[in-house]
Design an enzyme around this catalytic site. Sequence first.
Site, PDB file in Angstrom:
ATOM      1  N   LYS A  38       2.581  -6.844   8.995  1.00 25.68           N
ATOM      2  CA  LYS A  38       2.850  -7.382   7.927  1.00 25.68           C
ATOM      3  C   LYS A  38       2.370  -6.630   6.659  1.00 25.68           C
ATOM      4  O   LYS A  38       1.538  -5.597   6.914  1.00 25.68           O
ATOM      5  CB  LYS A  38       2.204  -8.601   8.013  1.00 25.68           C
ATOM      6  CG  LYS A  38       0.629  -8.511   8.023  1.00 25.68           C
ATOM      7  CD  LYS A  38      -0.115 -10.091   8.357  1.00 25.68           C
ATOM      8  CE  LYS A  38      -1.786  -9.944   8.389  1.00 25.68           C
ATOM      9  NZ  LYS A  38      -2.416 -11.314   8.684  1.00 25.68           N
ATOM     10  N   TYR A 264      -9.762   1.529 -22.542  1.00 25.41           N
ATOM     11  CA  TYR A 264      -9.410   0.328 -23.204  1.00 25.41           C
ATOM     12  C   TYR A 264     -10.892  -0.338 -23.475  1.00 25.41           C
ATOM     13  O   TYR A 264     -11.903  -0.209 -22.657  1.00 25.41           O
ATOM     14  CB  TYR A 264      -8.596  -0.675 -22.274  1.00 25.41           C
ATOM     15  CG  TYR A 264      -7.017  -0.452 -22.467  1.00 25.41           C
ATOM     16  CD1 TYR A 264      -6.569  -0.401 -23.840  1.00 25.41           C
ATOM     17  CD2 TYR A 264      -6.431   0.070 -21.357  1.00 25.41           C
ATOM     18  CE1 TYR A 264      -5.199   0.357 -23.567  1.00 25.41           C
ATOM     19  CE2 TYR A 264      -4.947   0.162 -21.374  1.00 25.41           C
ATOM     20  CZ  TYR A 264      -4.435   0.305 -22.568  1.00 25.41           C
ATOM     21  OH  TYR A 264      -3.173   0.818 -22.829  1.00 25.41           O
TER      22      TYR A 264
END
Length: 369
Positions: A38, A264
Amino acid sequence: MPKAQETVLEIDLNALKHNFEHLKSKLKDNTKVLAVVKAFAYGSDACKIAKYLETLDVDYFAVAYTNEGVALRQAGVTKPILVLHPIAINFKTLIAYCLEPNLYSSKILETFIEVATQENQTNYPVHIKFNTGLNRLGFDERDIDFIANTLKETSGIKVKSLFSHLAASEDLNEREFTLNQINTFKQYSEKLINLMGYAPIRHMCNTSGILNYPEAHFDMVRTGIGLYGFGNSEKESKNLKPIATLKTIISQIHTIEKGESVGYNRAFKSKSLLKTATLPIGHADGISRIYGKGKGFVTINGKKAPIVGNVCMDMIMVNITNIECEEGDEVIVFGPEHNTAESLAESASTISYELITSISQRVKRILLK
């Protein structure tokens, strides 16, 4: 191995083979192995991993959702595929691609029988999950008579396996709880088998269960994280080989003066003269913002370079003040020989599962044999 010239995830199939064979060595000869692929095979490449595991004679595959199983079938995977968390709206697609659903509640059981009947199915293989303590999905003891009676009233489905999931098999401090789960599963499954009149495959162990609870191997075991090189303990991880190495390069080098900021929100302000390297990888590639501000790190020419400031969407900046390097040099984000995925994850108080399954599909995958 060739040096990286861009951001890539290298997948070592020899390591995968080693892990598969090591885990299989813990089992009796007749115990089947289900490989969990998965989430893009835990962040690698589900189709290529599954195709390779078929050559190693794996017995079963498991995915979380129907579309993951469809992708495997479209890639040519032929072994049985268990869908661990099927949703009713996808049942017709599931049947069309010969996928096998986990039926975990009365509503899901009844709905799948209805769809299987509409699709003219006979003895369609399904899997019944019992909840023995994880409390996510599964029937409990009160449902056993209902399951048996419902199965007797239909020829559309037939139970291929009965299973459950261990909640804390890696934590030996929870051994009493785990043994109680195992005993509960034995009781539930034996009761249903007696009512059905036939014995499906039984499976309960995940990777840590394989290693710590041989008495619970039953007819089949499931392995996910172990295949990809992590044993959930320092002792067991030494016997496994991480299959994935995440690499990138240095795009640009900057000299940062005292008092200047990086990135940032000016999350990093330099207290002295230093050098930073900008790398073409960011939170859109799976390196979450939790690794920013010095928590996370990469390796450049064998030395650790901590992340400076906030992780950007497509870039991170790292401190290379004491590292000899140049623009274009290779950078190891994680791998088996330098900083592992486990150590990087621990630096941000998370786990390797979360880190490796987060690697974006825009990162180029390269298979190594």
